[in-house]
Write a protein that holds these residues in place. Structure first.
Motif, PDB file in Angstrom:
ATOM      1  N   TRP A 242       0.811  -1.226   0.000  1.00 17.74           N
ATOM      2  CA  TRP A 242       0.000   0.000   0.000  1.00 17.74           C
ATOM      3  C   TRP A 242       0.842   1.272   0.000  1.00 17.74           C
ATOM      4  CZ3 TRP A 242      -3.390  -1.546   4.836  1.00 17.74           C
ATOM      5  CH2 TRP A 242      -4.042  -2.762   4.567  1.00 17.74           C
ATOM      6  N   PHE A 243       2.038   1.196   0.579  1.00 11.29           N
ATOM      7  CA  PHE A 243       2.793   2.425   0.838  1.00 11.29           C
ATOM      8  C   PHE A 243       4.218   2.385   0.274  1.00 11.29           C
ATOM      9  CE2 PHE A 243       0.089   1.489   4.620  1.00 11.29           C
ATOM     10  CZ  PHE A 243      -0.906   2.431   4.373  1.00 11.29           C
ATOM     11  N   ILE A 244       4.409   1.768  -0.872  1.00 13.61           N
ATOM     12  CA  ILE A 244       5.751   1.670  -1.459  1.00 13.61           C
ATOM     13  C   ILE A 244       6.209   3.054  -1.911  1.00 13.61           C
ATOM     14  CG2 ILE A 244       7.081   0.735  -3.391  1.00 13.61           C
ATOM     15  CD1 ILE A 244       5.473  -1.819  -3.134  1.00 13.61           C
ATOM     16  N   GLN A 245       7.329   3.479  -1.367  1.00 12.31           N
ATOM     17  CA  GLN A 245       7.829   4.831  -1.640  1.00 12.31           C
ATOM     18  C   GLN A 245       8.610   4.913  -2.944  1.00 12.31           C
ATOM     19  OE1 GLN A 245       7.173   7.411   0.190  1.00 12.31           O
ATOM     20  NE2 GLN A 245       6.574   6.675   2.212  1.00 12.31           N
ATOM     21  N   ARG A 246       9.325   3.838  -3.268  1.00 13.79           N
ATOM     22  CA  ARG A 246      10.176   3.850  -4.473  1.00 13.79           C
ATOM     23  C   ARG A 246       9.798   2.674  -5.382  1.00 13.79           C
ATOM     24  NH1 ARG A 246      13.224   4.638  -0.073  1.00 13.79           N
ATOM     25  NH2 ARG A 246      13.943   2.480  -0.056  1.00 13.79           N
ATOM     26  N   GLY A 331       1.428  -1.758 -10.630  1.00 12.49           N
ATOM     27  CA  GLY A 331       1.860  -3.128 -10.924  1.00 12.49           C
ATOM     28  C   GLY A 331       1.903  -3.960  -9.655  1.00 12.49           C
ATOM     29  N   TYR A 332       2.252  -3.316  -8.532  1.00 14.65           N
ATOM     30  CA  TYR A 332       2.292  -4.025  -7.250  1.00 14.65           C
ATOM     31  C   TYR A 332       0.892  -4.469  -6.816  1.00 14.65           C
ATOM     32  CZ  TYR A 332       7.086  -2.298  -6.733  1.00 14.65           C
ATOM     33  OH  TYR A 332       8.423  -2.039  -6.913  1.00 14.65           O
ATOM     34  N   ALA A 333      -0.126  -3.737  -7.244  1.00 10.00           N
ATOM     35  CA  ALA A 333      -1.494  -4.096  -6.862  1.00 10.00           C
ATOM     36  C   ALA A 333      -1.915  -5.428  -7.466  1.00 10.00           C
ATOM     37  CB  ALA A 333      -2.467  -2.996  -7.293  1.00 10.00           C
ATOM     38  N   LEU A 334      -1.254  -5.838  -8.546  1.00 10.59           N
ATOM     39  CA  LEU A 334      -1.606  -7.107  -9.191  1.00 10.59           C
ATOM     40  C   LEU A 334      -0.984  -8.311  -8.492  1.00 10.59           C
ATOM     41  CD1 LEU A 334      -1.339  -6.169 -12.975  1.00 10.59           C
ATOM     42  CD2 LEU A 334      -3.362  -6.202 -11.522  1.00 10.59           C
ATOM     43  N   ILE A 335      -0.063  -8.081  -7.557  1.00 10.30           N
ATOM     44  CA  ILE A 335       0.627  -9.198  -6.915  1.00 10.30           C
ATOM     45  C   ILE A 335      -0.326 -10.152  -6.195  1.00 10.30           C
ATOM     46  CG2 ILE A 335       2.262  -9.780  -5.060  1.00 10.30           C
ATOM     47  CD1 ILE A 335       4.004  -7.468  -5.976  1.00 10.30           C
ATOM     48  N   PRO A 336      -1.322  -9.676  -5.415  1.00  8.75           N
ATOM     49  CA  PRO A 336      -2.248 -10.629  -4.785  1.00  8.75           C
ATOM     50  C   PRO A 336      -2.998 -11.502  -5.796  1.00  8.75           C
ATOM     51  CG  PRO A 336      -2.398  -8.497  -3.712  1.00  8.75           C
ATOM     52  CD  PRO A 336      -1.558  -8.297  -4.935  1.00  8.75           C
ATOM     53  N   THR A 400      -5.787  -3.385  -2.509  1.00 11.83           N
ATOM     54  CA  THR A 400      -4.424  -2.844  -2.608  1.00 11.83           C
ATOM     55  C   THR A 400      -4.382  -1.670  -3.581  1.00 11.83           C
ATOM     56  OG1 THR A 400      -3.429  -4.998  -2.094  1.00 11.83           O
ATOM     57  CG2 THR A 400      -2.037  -3.390  -3.211  1.00 11.83           C
ATOM     58  N   ALA A 401      -5.044  -1.803  -4.718  1.00 13.54           N
ATOM     59  CA  ALA A 401      -5.100  -0.703  -5.687  1.00 13.54           C
ATOM     60  C   ALA A 401      -5.773   0.522  -5.073  1.00 13.54           C
ATOM     61  CB  ALA A 401      -5.851  -1.145  -6.941  1.00 13.54           C
ATOM     62  N   TYR A 402      -6.813   0.290  -4.276  1.00 15.52           N
ATOM     63  CA  TYR A 402      -7.507   1.379  -3.599  1.00 15.52           C
ATOM     64  C   TYR A 402      -6.578   2.118  -2.638  1.00 15.52           C
ATOM     65  CZ  TYR A 402     -10.699   3.697  -0.345  1.00 15.52           C
ATOM     66  OH  TYR A 402     -11.325   4.628   0.453  1.00 15.52           O
ATOM     67  N   ARG A 403      -5.798   1.355  -1.860  1.00 13.04           N
ATOM     68  CA  ARG A 403      -4.887   1.984  -0.904  1.00 13.04           C
ATOM     69  C   ARG A 403      -3.730   2.692  -1.612  1.00 13.04           C
ATOM     70  NH1 ARG A 403      -5.765   0.686   4.550  1.00 13.04           N
ATOM     71  NH2 ARG A 403      -4.281   2.398   4.793  1.00 13.04           N
ATOM     72  N   ILE A 404      -3.247   2.124  -2.693  1.00 16.25           N
ATOM     73  CA  ILE A 404      -2.176   2.768  -3.462  1.00 16.25           C
ATOM     74  C   ILE A 404      -2.681   4.096  -4.030  1.00 16.25           C
ATOM     75  CG2 ILE A 404      -0.799   2.615  -5.581  1.00 16.25           C
ATOM     76  CD1 ILE A 404      -0.543  -0.384  -5.077  1.00 16.25           C
TER      77      ILE A 404
END
Length: 450
Positions: A242-246, A331-336, A400-404
């Motif tokens: 949810w909170f990836i900075q980089r 792209g990270y939101a697709l991991i789950p 996850t996409a919502y939180r991102i």
């Protein structure tokens, strides 16, 4: 309850017996597996090495990443071999810059290459081929350990390390230090090493670490910390995403192509694959399997990548971020969902072919059984479990996409909630589309590969 559980976890990782007590049994089993692949039965189902590796281990390993992060990397025989080589002949040279910069892209390429080789050269169906792959990896580990410091192979070259790094971001377990305590520490034994254990083998500095991606939970930093600052604790799965900075495009790209690879693995197991392959051969004007498979492989990987790119472009019209940044972030939101599709595929191997591991193990001791079926559960039960996994995956990815979206785009607008929702909607549509594609494929009858 959580504090007590976290305390127990920390005591385990701090123990002088960990991870060695798990490394040695794993190494012994690994040696048996290699021997069986090279000198055992030529039938994949009757060969303990291939049955154990591709039906059991490869099926459950993603699940361990979700539950306990990269703990497997702490007990992996290849990591143990690297440490052994370094101890006696290691030159301990710094990691080359190009590996630091392009390591994840190399991992992406190796993962794709191994999957392609599996289908073109029959790695799973040919135990000797599996053995040769293992020997090639062993050679790479030895060379890396002999020349470079720490676990360069594990951090920058291991294709399983790349997969585990992505999935472990969603893990329910995390290792973190206390910023308040570490702020006044000038020892850095957690990274450099100390009397209790060597320095972090994965080049991580717990003081600044904010991700599970490279932590293998070996416990060395916990053993070395003079201030008892580092703790292992439970957390909500997917929270780190949810909170990836980089955000890194290479990591997002790996998540997306894994989805494409799972599509390929499913498609080639379908009963209709032979007929589809025939029509593709007519269209391409060749009956060369390597060519036809490469075409379908490239298309299957390109579809989710292209869909994410288009979605990111649409989102960029809304949130004013570049397509490149949106691609990396979401792209990270697709991991789950990626994980759910991967595990749903693996469930078929594990539960439809699982008994083959037992029968192959018995055959090593001269006990031969002629089974009527290798299935652990019925096809209908497996299908229900697959759909349950996909449901959890779509919920995890959508949230996850919502939180991102809320974390990155809401605060920048005069109407934060509206801006976040508008940025979020295109990705929900993408997630639903990819889920429906997975559901359709899993509804079709599949055949065993091994």
């Amino acid at each position: 309850m959580d504090e007590k559980f976290n305390y127990v976890l920390k005591r385990i990782f701090k123990s002088r017996w960990y991870p060695g007590i798990l490394q040695w049994p794993t190494a012994i089993v690994f040696c048996v597996i290699i021997f069986q692949m090279l000198f055992g039965s030529s039938s994949p189902h009757d060969n303990f090495g291939t049955a154990m590796t591709w039906i059991f281990w490869w099926s459950i390993i993603p699940l361990t990443f979700l539950i306990v992060g990269r703990v497997w990397c702490a007990i992996c025989p290849f990591a143990m071999l690297s440490d052994f080589v370094q101890k006696f002949v290691g030159n301990h040279r710094p990691v080359p810059r190009f590996l630091k910069k392009y390591g994840i892209w190399i991992i992406d390429f190796i993962y794709v290459l191994i999957t392609w080789s599996d289908h073109v050269f029959g790695m799973v169906e040919y135990p000797r081929g599996s053995g040769v792959i293992m020997l090639l990896i062993t050679t790479g580990v030895i060379v890396s350990g002999a020349f470079f410091e720490r676990r360069t192979w594990c951090r920058y070259l291991c294709f399983l390390g790349g997969l585990s790094g992505n999935y472990s971001r969603s893990a329910a377990l995390e290792l973190r230090s206390s910023p308040e305590t570490c702020k006044t520490c000038n020892v850095a034994a957690c990274y450099k090493g100390g009397e209790q254990a060597p320095g972090c083998p994965m080049f991580e500095f717990p003081k600044t670490m904010d991700s599970n991606a490279s932590c293998n939970f070996c416990g060395d930093c916990i053993k070395n910390c003079p201030n008892d600052s580092i703790k292992v604790s439970l957390r909500m799965p997917t929270k780190e995403l949810w909170f990836i900075q980089r955000p890194k495009v290479a990591e997002a790209f790996l998540a997306v192509i894994i989805m494409g690879i799972v599509f390929v693995q499913n498609i080639t197991m379908l009963d209709v694959w032979a007929e589809a392959q025939h029509y593709l051969e007519i269209f391409l004007g060749t009956d060369n399997y390597a060519i036809t498979f490469t075409v379908i492989f490239a298309i299957a990987m390109a579809i989710p990548v292209l869909l994410l790119y288009i979605t990111s472009w649409i989102s960029s019209r809304i949130n004013s971020a570049s397509t490149y940044i949106n691609f990396a972030r979401f792209g990270y939101a697709l991991i789950p969902l990626d994980f759910a599709g991967h595990m749903a595929h693996n469930l078929f191997h594990l539960l439809a072919e699982g008994k083959a591991v037992l029968y192959a193990g018995m055959a090593m001791f001269g006990i031969h059984v002629q089974p009527t079926s290798t299935a652990v559960l019925s096809a209908n039960t497996i299908e229900i479990m697959q759909f349950a996994l996909l449901f959890l995956g779509v919920v995890g990815s959508a949230y996850t996409a919502y939180r991102i979206s809320g974390f990155n785009y809401g605060p920048q607008s005069n109407d934060p909630k509206k801006q976040a929702i508008y940025s979020y909607v295109p990705y929900v549509i993408l997630i639903i589309l990819l889920t429906l594609l997975n559901v359709y494929i899993f509804l079709l009858p599949m055949s065993h590969r091994a």
